[in-house]
Design a protein around this motif. Structure first.
Motif, PDB file in Angstrom:
ATOM      1  N   TYR A   1       0.857  -1.111  -0.064  1.00  0.00           N
ATOM      2  CA  TYR A   1      -0.026   0.140   0.136  1.00  0.00           C
ATOM      3  C   TYR A   1       0.787   1.461  -0.001  1.00  0.00           C
ATOM      4  O   TYR A   1       0.397   2.341   0.171  1.00  0.00           O
ATOM      5  CB  TYR A   1      -0.991   0.056   1.246  1.00  0.00           C
ATOM      6  CG  TYR A   1      -0.437   0.188   2.528  1.00  0.00           C
ATOM      7  CD1 TYR A   1       0.306   0.974   3.088  1.00  0.00           C
ATOM      8  CD2 TYR A   1      -0.621  -1.000   3.558  1.00  0.00           C
ATOM      9  CE1 TYR A   1       0.757   1.316   4.497  1.00  0.00           C
ATOM     10  CE2 TYR A   1      -0.200  -1.186   4.770  1.00  0.00           C
ATOM     11  CZ  TYR A   1       0.553  -0.186   5.039  1.00  0.00           C
ATOM     12  OH  TYR A   1       0.870  -0.075   6.458  1.00  0.00           O
ATOM     13  N   VAL A   2       2.076   1.293  -0.160  1.00  0.00           N
ATOM     14  CA  VAL A   2       3.043   2.292  -0.245  1.00  0.00           C
ATOM     15  C   VAL A   2       2.428   3.091  -1.499  1.00  0.00           C
ATOM     16  O   VAL A   2       2.657   2.328  -2.594  1.00  0.00           O
ATOM     17  CB  VAL A   2       4.620   1.859  -0.253  1.00  0.00           C
ATOM     18  CG1 VAL A   2       5.244   3.248  -0.369  1.00  0.00           C
ATOM     19  CG2 VAL A   2       4.764   1.465   1.066  1.00  0.00           C
TER      20      VAL A   2
ATOM     21  N   PRO B   1      -2.530   5.725   6.001  1.00  0.00           N
ATOM     22  CA  PRO B   1      -3.551   6.673   6.572  1.00  0.00           C
ATOM     23  C   PRO B   1      -4.060   7.511   5.783  1.00  0.00           C
ATOM     24  O   PRO B   1      -5.212   8.067   5.967  1.00  0.00           O
ATOM     25  CB  PRO B   1      -2.541   7.677   7.627  1.00  0.00           C
ATOM     26  CG  PRO B   1      -1.135   6.852   7.904  1.00  0.00           C
ATOM     27  CD  PRO B   1      -0.949   5.967   6.531  1.00  0.00           C
ATOM     28  N   ARG B   2      -3.737   7.804   4.517  1.00  0.00           N
ATOM     29  CA  ARG B   2      -4.415   8.305   3.467  1.00  0.00           C
ATOM     30  C   ARG B   2      -5.487   7.496   2.770  1.00  0.00           C
ATOM     31  O   ARG B   2      -6.364   8.223   2.169  1.00  0.00           O
ATOM     32  CB  ARG B   2      -3.734   9.074   2.340  1.00  0.00           C
ATOM     33  CG  ARG B   2      -2.657   9.952   3.058  1.00  0.00           C
ATOM     34  CD  ARG B   2      -1.589  10.323   1.906  1.00  0.00           C
ATOM     35  NE  ARG B   2      -0.470   9.168   1.877  1.00  0.00           N
ATOM     36  CZ  ARG B   2       0.667   9.235   1.209  1.00  0.00           C
ATOM     37  NH1 ARG B   2       1.065  10.305   0.484  1.00  0.00           N
ATOM     38  NH2 ARG B   2       1.479   8.245   1.423  1.00  0.00           N
ATOM     39  N   HIS B   3      -5.415   6.405   2.970  1.00  0.00           N
ATOM     40  CA  HIS B   3      -6.482   5.725   2.277  1.00  0.00           C
ATOM     41  C   HIS B   3      -7.729   5.216   2.595  1.00  0.00           C
ATOM     42  O   HIS B   3      -8.909   5.011   1.803  1.00  0.00           O
ATOM     43  CB  HIS B   3      -6.094   4.091   2.345  1.00  0.00           C
ATOM     44  CG  HIS B   3      -4.946   3.681   1.283  1.00  0.00           C
ATOM     45  ND1 HIS B   3      -3.829   3.004   1.380  1.00  0.00           N
ATOM     46  CD2 HIS B   3      -4.702   4.340  -0.147  1.00  0.00           C
ATOM     47  CE1 HIS B   3      -3.045   3.058   0.346  1.00  0.00           C
ATOM     48  NE2 HIS B   3      -3.496   3.800  -0.472  1.00  0.00           N
ATOM     49  N   PRO B   4      -8.344   5.469   3.944  1.00  0.00           N
ATOM     50  CA  PRO B   4      -9.684   5.556   4.361  1.00  0.00           C
ATOM     51  C   PRO B   4     -10.570   6.365   3.399  1.00  0.00           C
ATOM     52  O   PRO B   4     -11.681   5.669   2.986  1.00  0.00           O
ATOM     53  CB  PRO B   4      -9.789   6.075   5.931  1.00  0.00           C
ATOM     54  CG  PRO B   4      -8.325   5.312   6.472  1.00  0.00           C
ATOM     55  CD  PRO B   4      -7.371   5.721   5.313  1.00  0.00           C
ATOM     56  N   GLU B   5     -10.222   7.517   3.217  1.00  0.00           N
ATOM     57  CA  GLU B   5     -11.043   8.338   2.277  1.00  0.00           C
ATOM     58  C   GLU B   5     -10.977   7.879   1.246  1.00  0.00           C
ATOM     59  O   GLU B   5     -12.010   7.866   0.312  1.00  0.00           O
ATOM     60  CB  GLU B   5     -10.380   9.973   2.522  1.00  0.00           C
ATOM     61  CG  GLU B   5     -11.302  11.027   1.720  1.00  0.00           C
ATOM     62  CD  GLU B   5     -10.801  12.208   1.798  1.00  0.00           C
ATOM     63  OE1 GLU B   5     -11.297  13.271   1.185  1.00  0.00           O
ATOM     64  OE2 GLU B   5      -9.854  12.488   2.507  1.00  0.00           O
TER      65      GLU B   5
ATOM     66  N   ALA C   1     -15.914   0.863   9.474  1.00  0.00           N
ATOM     67  CA  ALA C   1     -15.160   1.197  10.441  1.00  0.00           C
ATOM     68  C   ALA C   1     -13.828   1.403  10.139  1.00  0.00           C
ATOM     69  O   ALA C   1     -13.307   0.688   9.241  1.00  0.00           O
ATOM     70  CB  ALA C   1     -15.099   0.142  11.745  1.00  0.00           C
ATOM     71  N   VAL C   2     -13.047   2.507  10.903  1.00  0.00           N
ATOM     72  CA  VAL C   2     -11.574   2.787  10.685  1.00  0.00           C
ATOM     73  C   VAL C   2     -10.987   2.714  12.147  1.00  0.00           C
ATOM     74  O   VAL C   2     -11.572   3.252  12.864  1.00  0.00           O
ATOM     75  CB  VAL C   2     -11.553   4.133   9.830  1.00  0.00           C
ATOM     76  CG1 VAL C   2      -9.949   4.441   9.921  1.00  0.00           C
ATOM     77  CG2 VAL C   2     -12.154   4.255   8.551  1.00  0.00           C
ATOM     78  N   ARG C   3      -9.944   2.017  12.232  1.00  0.00           N
ATOM     79  CA  ARG C   3      -9.306   2.140  13.531  1.00  0.00           C
ATOM     80  C   ARG C   3      -7.859   2.495  13.214  1.00  0.00           C
ATOM     81  O   ARG C   3      -7.021   2.300  12.351  1.00  0.00           O
ATOM     82  CB  ARG C   3      -9.036   0.584  13.887  1.00  0.00           C
ATOM     83  CG  ARG C   3      -8.143   0.531  15.428  1.00  0.00           C
ATOM     84  CD  ARG C   3      -8.482  -0.826  15.957  1.00  0.00           C
ATOM     85  NE  ARG C   3      -9.746  -0.963  16.539  1.00  0.00           N
ATOM     86  CZ  ARG C   3     -10.270  -1.920  17.534  1.00  0.00           C
ATOM     87  NH1 ARG C   3      -9.109  -2.770  17.948  1.00  0.00           N
ATOM     88  NH2 ARG C   3     -11.423  -2.323  17.992  1.00  0.00           N
TER      89      ARG C   3
ATOM     90  N   PRO D   1      -4.777   6.579  11.230  1.00  0.00           N
ATOM     91  CA  PRO D   1      -5.867   5.860  10.752  1.00  0.00           C
ATOM     92  C   PRO D   1      -5.310   4.811  10.043  1.00  0.00           C
ATOM     93  O   PRO D   1      -4.734   4.815   8.630  1.00  0.00           O
ATOM     94  CB  PRO D   1      -6.632   6.604   9.852  1.00  0.00           C
ATOM     95  CG  PRO D   1      -6.085   7.896   9.519  1.00  0.00           C
ATOM     96  CD  PRO D   1      -5.055   8.043  10.536  1.00  0.00           C
ATOM     97  N   ARG D   2      -5.340   3.564  10.086  1.00  0.00           N
ATOM     98  CA  ARG D   2      -4.249   2.311   9.749  1.00  0.00           C
ATOM     99  C   ARG D   2      -5.211   1.273   9.323  1.00  0.00           C
ATOM    100  O   ARG D   2      -4.455   0.282   8.357  1.00  0.00           O
ATOM    101  CB  ARG D   2      -3.286   1.941  10.843  1.00  0.00           C
ATOM    102  CG  ARG D   2      -2.399   0.727  10.199  1.00  0.00           C
ATOM    103  CD  ARG D   2      -1.569   1.294   9.281  1.00  0.00           C
ATOM    104  NE  ARG D   2      -0.593   2.377   9.761  1.00  0.00           N
ATOM    105  CZ  ARG D   2       0.099   3.060   9.124  1.00  0.00           C
ATOM    106  NH1 ARG D   2       0.216   2.974   7.699  1.00  0.00           N
ATOM    107  NH2 ARG D   2       0.858   3.929   9.733  1.00  0.00           N
ATOM    108  N   PHE D   3      -6.353   0.776   9.886  1.00  0.00           N
ATOM    109  CA  PHE D   3      -6.902  -0.415   9.413  1.00  0.00           C
ATOM    110  C   PHE D   3      -8.352  -0.300   9.066  1.00  0.00           C
ATOM    111  O   PHE D   3      -9.254   0.834   9.610  1.00  0.00           O
ATOM    112  CB  PHE D   3      -6.950  -1.175  10.745  1.00  0.00           C
ATOM    113  CG  PHE D   3      -5.723  -1.431  11.365  1.00  0.00           C
ATOM    114  CD1 PHE D   3      -4.580  -2.268  10.910  1.00  0.00           C
ATOM    115  CD2 PHE D   3      -5.329  -0.749  12.499  1.00  0.00           C
ATOM    116  CE1 PHE D   3      -3.261  -2.250  11.394  1.00  0.00           C
ATOM    117  CE2 PHE D   3      -4.271  -0.874  13.276  1.00  0.00           C
ATOM    118  CZ  PHE D   3      -3.102  -1.612  12.470  1.00  0.00           C
ATOM    119  N   LEU D   4      -8.929  -1.029   8.215  1.00  0.00           N
ATOM    120  CA  LEU D   4     -10.419  -0.721   7.582  1.00  0.00           C
ATOM    121  C   LEU D   4     -10.959  -2.050   7.728  1.00  0.00           C
ATOM    122  O   LEU D   4     -10.642  -3.007   7.702  1.00  0.00           O
ATOM    123  CB  LEU D   4     -10.385  -0.428   6.397  1.00  0.00           C
ATOM    124  CG  LEU D   4      -9.393   0.638   5.704  1.00  0.00           C
ATOM    125  CD1 LEU D   4      -9.576   0.868   4.349  1.00  0.00           C
ATOM    126  CD2 LEU D   4      -9.787   2.170   6.424  1.00  0.00           C
TER     127      LEU D   4
END
Length: 400
Positions: free
Chosen positions: A243-244, A340-344, A362-364, A371-374
């Protein structure tokens, strides 16, 4: 610093989870003469810590402590019997520490030097170029376990969840879930032969091979998912995918981004090409030019293809999300570790694909507050195969 503690944070942090930005240049490596005299463990740690610091090696003291403890048969320096702290080392022990420390001077990750690493209490074999599990991935596993514990079991249902892990690497996620969920079964897939081999070996070492299928699988190939149908609808899909962001790859640590050829007398692999667990070589031919951002081959200690997620870090993530509705049960879940940019970005992408019937629920955040986990949940009809067409339960196995 508080976030990473004593976990060798410098080469485990950075853009996302995938390596710290310590600067793009190597410090020039120079051989160091063997340590004279029968020094004790405490003196050896101080000696190599000073050398590592001078050469710009991150986590200098932690690196030297791990190496000295390993040679003396312990996991950590603090766990050594106190008598060993001041007892003179033998010439053989001094030579081993010299060789392992020379590897660290060439920015080889400590996990590869030691050949093993703990993940949630499991001792896993580590070998290049298979991706080294990072500390925050333990939090992903913890979240999955929490969600499984909170789910009500259907009346009359037997057994635990059927879990698919995409990109198993060393097997850390799959084997940790199996160890904590005694009735669960896992299908672990990866496109890399080295990862398939290492996951298989770790499963056997931990005696978990009877509840795991380990399958060569490339999620990016059209129609490749079809042969996974025979295992039945999945309860969970879990992945720590590449995911980099591609433009961030050049910021990765030297341990990840590039590897010099071992110099004579400088490292334990001095007399042979670097090998994958299954025997495939991944070394550069003499005089060849290497593009440090090319992920078509493995030129660093870790496989760069296990990190590079494409322009926006979403290439593999979108393949997983496209695949999942074909394999998940109704209300089945996907758990991902992301940038951390991926939730959005993921939320917007899912809104553009209502046909997938997937919702970001959910985002954790990780232990550093990012923000690291979906958690993504499936709703709606099965996309891949009608429910009555799924075969019955099969005994889990590791394909030979």
């Amino acid at each position: 610093m508080e976030c990473w503690g004593r976990m060798l944070r410098a080469f485990l942090s950075g853009p996302g989870r995938r390596g710290g930005a310590w600067g793009s240049a190597y410090s020039s490596w120079r051989p160091h003469r063997p340590v004279p005299g029968l020094l004790n463990a405490t003196e050896l740690v101080s000696h190599w810590t000073a050398i590592f610091e001078k050469e710009g090696i991150p986590e200098a003291q932690e690196s030297s402590e791990y190496i000295v403890a390993h040679v003396l048969g312990a996991k950590t320096f603090q766990s050594l019997r106190p008598v060993l702290w001041t007892q003179p080392l033998t010439p053989w022990q001094l030579q081993c520490i010299q060789e392992l420390s020379s590897c660290r001077l060439q920015r080889m990750p400590v996990q590869y030097i030691l050949g093993e690493w703990d993940f949630r209490g499991l001792s896993l074999k580590m070998a290049p170029p298979v991706f080294i599990p990072r500390p925050e991935t333990e939090e992903l596993v913890e979240w999955v376990l929490e969600e499984v514990a909170q789910r009500p079991r259907a009346v009359g249902a037997q057994g635990g969840p059927l879990i698919l892990e995409v990109g198993c690497g060393s097997g850390a996620i799959s084997l940790s879930l199996l160890s904590q969920l005694p009735q669960s079964q896992v299908i672990a897939v990866d496109k890399g032969e080295a990862s398939i081999c290492l996951t298989r070996e770790n499963a056997q070492r931990l005696r978990l091979q009877d509840r795991i299928w380990i399958v060569p699988f490339d999620v990016t190939l059209e129609g490749s998912w079809a042969h996974l149908l025979s295992w039945g609808p999945m309860d969970l899909v879990v992945s720590n995918p590449p995911y980099v962001f591609h433009q961030d790859m050049e910021q990765l640590a030297p341990e990840i981004l590039r590897r010099p050829r071992p110099r004579e007398g400088s490292c334990l692999v001095q007399d042979e090409e670097w090998k994958q667990p299954c025997g495939d070589t991944h070394d550069l031919e003499a005089g060849s030019q290497w593009d440090p951002l090319s992920t078509r081959g493995t030129a660093g200690y870790e496989d760069l293809a296990a990190l590079d997620g494409g322009e926006k870090g979403m290439d593999i993530i979108t393949h997983i999300l496209t695949l999942a509705p074909r394999l998940l049960k109704d209300s089945g879940s996907i758990f991902l570790e992301v940038d951390p940019r991926h939730p959005e970005l993921v939320g917007g992408w899912l809104q553009s694909r209502p046909d997938l019937s997937l919702d970001l629920v959910a985002v954790r955040k990780d232990f550093c507050g990012r923000p690291r986990f979906l958690h993504i949940r499936r709703s709606g009809p099965q996309h891949g195969c009608p429910a009555h067409a799924w075969p019955g339960p099969q005994p889990a196995r590791v394909p030979g």
